[in-house]
Design a protein around this motif. Structure first.
Motif, PDB file in Angstrom:
ATOM      1  N   GLY A   1       0.796  -1.224   0.000  1.00  0.00           N
ATOM      2  CA  GLY A   1       0.000   0.000   0.000  1.00  0.00           C
ATOM      3  C   GLY A   1       0.825   1.269   0.000  1.00  0.00           C
ATOM      4  O   GLY A   1       0.311   2.354  -0.270  1.00  0.00           O
ATOM      5  N   GLN A   2       2.118   1.171   0.294  1.00  0.00           N
ATOM      6  CA  GLN A   2       2.986   2.346   0.313  1.00  0.00           C
ATOM      7  C   GLN A   2       3.580   2.600  -1.068  1.00  0.00           C
ATOM      8  O   GLN A   2       3.690   1.699  -1.894  1.00  0.00           O
ATOM      9  CB  GLN A   2       4.106   2.171   1.330  1.00  0.00           C
ATOM     10  CG  GLN A   2       3.609   2.069   2.756  1.00  0.00           C
ATOM     11  CD  GLN A   2       4.749   2.097   3.758  1.00  0.00           C
ATOM     12  OE1 GLN A   2       5.754   2.774   3.552  1.00  0.00           O
ATOM     13  NE2 GLN A   2       4.603   1.351   4.844  1.00  0.00           N
ATOM     14  N   ASN A   3       3.970   3.859  -1.319  1.00  0.00           N
ATOM     15  CA  ASN A   3       4.652   4.191  -2.563  1.00  0.00           C
ATOM     16  C   ASN A   3       6.063   3.626  -2.544  1.00  0.00           C
ATOM     17  O   ASN A   3       6.721   3.619  -1.504  1.00  0.00           O
ATOM     18  CB  ASN A   3       4.708   5.709  -2.773  1.00  0.00           C
ATOM     19  CG  ASN A   3       3.356   6.265  -3.154  1.00  0.00           C
ATOM     20  OD1 ASN A   3       2.601   5.629  -3.880  1.00  0.00           O
ATOM     21  ND2 ASN A   3       3.043   7.445  -2.654  1.00  0.00           N
ATOM     22  N   SER A   4       6.533   3.186  -3.690  1.00  0.00           N
ATOM     23  CA  SER A   4       7.839   2.520  -3.773  1.00  0.00           C
ATOM     24  C   SER A   4       8.983   3.517  -3.947  1.00  0.00           C
ATOM     25  O   SER A   4       9.753   3.451  -4.891  1.00  0.00           O
ATOM     26  CB  SER A   4       7.839   1.515  -4.929  1.00  0.00           C
ATOM     27  OG  SER A   4       7.542   2.183  -6.147  1.00  0.00           O
TER      28      SER A   4
ATOM     29  N   ARG B   1       2.650   2.075  -6.420  1.00  0.00           N
ATOM     30  CA  ARG B   1       2.233   1.650  -5.087  1.00  0.00           C
ATOM     31  C   ARG B   1       2.478   0.147  -4.935  1.00  0.00           C
ATOM     32  O   ARG B   1       2.148  -0.627  -5.816  1.00  0.00           O
ATOM     33  CB  ARG B   1       0.764   1.967  -4.868  1.00  0.00           C
ATOM     34  CG  ARG B   1       0.312   1.791  -3.434  1.00  0.00           C
ATOM     35  CD  ARG B   1      -1.044   2.392  -3.179  1.00  0.00           C
ATOM     36  NE  ARG B   1      -1.135   3.809  -3.490  1.00  0.00           N
ATOM     37  CZ  ARG B   1      -0.753   4.812  -2.690  1.00  0.00           C
ATOM     38  NH1 ARG B   1      -0.241   4.532  -1.505  1.00  0.00           N
ATOM     39  NH2 ARG B   1      -0.874   6.062  -3.047  1.00  0.00           N
TER      40      ARG B   1
ATOM     41  N   VAL C   1       1.907  -3.505  -4.211  1.00  0.00           N
ATOM     42  CA  VAL C   1       0.694  -4.326  -4.124  1.00  0.00           C
ATOM     43  C   VAL C   1       0.989  -5.736  -3.606  1.00  0.00           C
ATOM     44  O   VAL C   1       0.073  -6.443  -3.185  1.00  0.00           O
ATOM     45  CB  VAL C   1      -0.044  -4.403  -5.481  1.00  0.00           C
ATOM     46  CG1 VAL C   1      -0.547  -3.022  -5.877  1.00  0.00           C
ATOM     47  CG2 VAL C   1       0.836  -4.981  -6.568  1.00  0.00           C
TER      48      VAL C   1
ATOM     49  N   VAL D   1       4.581  -3.643  -7.861  1.00  0.00           N
ATOM     50  CA  VAL D   1       3.903  -2.356  -7.766  1.00  0.00           C
ATOM     51  C   VAL D   1       2.862  -2.227  -8.870  1.00  0.00           C
ATOM     52  O   VAL D   1       2.931  -2.917  -9.896  1.00  0.00           O
ATOM     53  CB  VAL D   1       4.908  -1.182  -7.837  1.00  0.00           C
ATOM     54  CG1 VAL D   1       5.906  -1.247  -6.691  1.00  0.00           C
ATOM     55  CG2 VAL D   1       5.626  -1.138  -9.168  1.00  0.00           C
ATOM     56  N   ASP D   2       1.910  -1.315  -8.652  1.00  0.00           N
ATOM     57  CA  ASP D   2       0.917  -1.045  -9.683  1.00  0.00           C
ATOM     58  C   ASP D   2       1.450   0.049 -10.611  1.00  0.00           C
ATOM     59  O   ASP D   2       2.595   0.494 -10.468  1.00  0.00           O
ATOM     60  CB  ASP D   2      -0.434  -0.675  -9.060  1.00  0.00           C
ATOM     61  CG  ASP D   2      -0.400   0.605  -8.232  1.00  0.00           C
ATOM     62  OD1 ASP D   2       0.571   1.393  -8.323  1.00  0.00           O
ATOM     63  OD2 ASP D   2      -1.374   0.822  -7.475  1.00  0.00           O
TER      64      ASP D   2
ATOM     65  N   ASN E   1       0.940   3.079 -10.638  1.00  0.00           N
ATOM     66  CA  ASN E   1       1.260   4.317  -9.918  1.00  0.00           C
ATOM     67  C   ASN E   1       2.467   4.172  -8.994  1.00  0.00           C
ATOM     68  O   ASN E   1       2.815   5.108  -8.282  1.00  0.00           O
ATOM     69  CB  ASN E   1       0.041   4.772  -9.111  1.00  0.00           C
ATOM     70  CG  ASN E   1      -1.123   5.111 -10.004  1.00  0.00           C
ATOM     71  OD1 ASN E   1      -0.953   5.741 -11.051  1.00  0.00           O
ATOM     72  ND2 ASN E   1      -2.306   4.674  -9.618  1.00  0.00           N
TER      73      ASN E   1
END
Length: 101
Positions: free
Chosen positions: A47-50, A94, A96, A89-90, A92
Protein backbone atom coordinates in the motif's frame (compact mmCIF):
# COMPACT_ATOMS: atom_id res chain seq x y z
CA UNK A 1 63.01 -35.30 3.60
CA UNK A 2 63.24 -31.85 2.05
CA UNK A 3 60.07 -29.78 1.50
CA UNK A 4 59.92 -27.94 -1.79
CA UNK A 5 59.65 -24.12 -1.67
CA UNK A 6 56.63 -24.48 -3.97
CA UNK A 7 54.78 -26.56 -1.34
CA UNK A 8 55.73 -24.09 1.37
CA UNK A 9 54.33 -21.20 -0.68
CA UNK A 10 51.16 -23.15 -1.45
CA UNK A 11 50.63 -23.98 2.23
CA UNK A 12 51.17 -20.34 3.22
CA UNK A 13 48.65 -19.17 0.60
CA UNK A 14 46.02 -21.66 1.79
CA UNK A 15 46.53 -20.65 5.41
CA UNK A 16 46.24 -16.97 4.55
CA UNK A 17 43.02 -17.61 2.60
CA UNK A 18 41.53 -19.32 5.62
CA UNK A 19 42.28 -16.28 7.76
CA UNK A 20 40.62 -13.72 5.52
CA UNK A 21 38.20 -11.29 7.12
CA UNK A 22 34.46 -11.83 6.64
CA UNK A 23 32.32 -9.53 4.52
CA UNK A 24 31.25 -6.34 6.29
CA UNK A 25 27.94 -6.40 8.14
CA UNK A 26 26.75 -3.28 6.33
CA UNK A 27 26.21 -2.50 2.68
CA UNK A 28 27.45 0.50 0.70
CA UNK A 29 24.77 2.78 2.21
CA UNK A 30 25.68 1.76 5.75
CA UNK A 31 22.44 -0.21 6.10
CA UNK A 32 22.67 -3.73 7.49
CA UNK A 33 23.47 -6.36 4.87
CA UNK A 34 20.89 -9.05 4.60
CA UNK A 35 20.78 -12.77 4.25
CA UNK A 36 17.73 -14.90 3.52
CA UNK A 37 14.57 -13.03 2.63
CA UNK A 38 11.50 -13.18 4.89
CA UNK A 39 8.63 -11.58 2.95
CA UNK A 40 6.22 -11.96 5.87
CA UNK A 41 8.26 -9.45 7.88
CA UNK A 42 7.82 -6.79 5.15
CA UNK A 43 4.08 -7.17 4.49
CA UNK A 44 3.43 -3.86 6.25
CA UNK A 45 4.84 -2.07 3.18
CA UNK A 46 1.92 -3.15 0.96
CA UNK A 47 0.00 0.00 0.00
CA UNK A 48 2.99 2.35 0.31
CA UNK A 49 4.65 4.19 -2.56
CA UNK A 50 7.84 2.52 -3.77
CA UNK A 51 10.24 5.35 -3.00
CA UNK A 52 13.90 4.52 -2.52
CA UNK A 53 13.51 5.01 1.24
CA UNK A 54 10.51 2.64 1.44
CA UNK A 55 12.19 -0.01 -0.74
CA UNK A 56 15.31 0.06 1.44
CA UNK A 57 13.25 -0.10 4.63
CA UNK A 58 11.35 -3.11 3.27
CA UNK A 59 14.62 -4.80 2.30
CA UNK A 60 16.09 -4.30 5.76
CA UNK A 61 12.92 -5.44 7.53
CA UNK A 62 12.73 -8.58 5.36
CA UNK A 63 16.39 -9.38 6.02
CA UNK A 64 17.06 -9.68 2.27
CA UNK A 65 20.40 -8.86 0.69
CA UNK A 66 18.77 -7.02 -2.21
CA UNK A 67 15.38 -5.76 -3.36
CA UNK A 68 13.85 -5.14 -6.74
CA UNK A 69 10.69 -3.46 -7.94
CA UNK A 70 8.51 -5.40 -10.38
CA UNK A 71 6.33 -3.14 -12.50
CA UNK A 72 3.24 -4.28 -14.44
CA UNK A 73 4.24 -5.97 -17.70
CA UNK A 74 7.96 -5.78 -16.89
CA UNK A 75 10.07 -8.71 -18.06
CA UNK A 76 11.96 -10.32 -15.19
CA UNK A 77 14.38 -13.17 -14.76
CA UNK A 78 12.87 -16.44 -13.55
CA UNK A 79 15.68 -17.68 -11.29
CA UNK A 80 14.83 -17.89 -7.62
CA UNK A 81 17.13 -15.98 -5.28
CA UNK A 82 16.43 -16.58 -1.58
CA UNK A 83 18.31 -13.37 -0.73
CA UNK A 84 16.13 -11.10 -2.90
CA UNK A 85 12.96 -9.24 -1.96
CA UNK A 86 10.51 -8.60 -4.81
CA UNK A 87 8.17 -5.65 -4.47
CA UNK A 88 5.35 -5.79 -7.02
CA UNK A 89 3.90 -2.36 -7.77
CA UNK A 90 0.92 -1.05 -9.68
CA UNK A 91 1.05 1.50 -12.51
CA UNK A 92 1.26 4.32 -9.92
CA UNK A 93 4.24 2.78 -8.11
CA UNK A 94 2.23 1.65 -5.09
CA UNK A 95 3.38 -1.68 -3.60
CA UNK A 96 0.69 -4.33 -4.12
CA UNK A 97 2.62 -7.48 -3.16
CA UNK A 98 5.77 -8.46 -1.28
CA UNK A 99 7.49 -11.78 -1.91
CA UNK A 100 10.93 -13.34 -1.92
CA UNK A 101 12.73 -14.74 -4.92
Amino acid sequence: MRISPLWTALAATLLAAGCSTPAPATGPTGAPRGDLCNAQAAQSFVGQNSTAKVVEAARVKSGALMARILRPGQMVTKEFDAQRLNLEVDANGRIVAVRCG
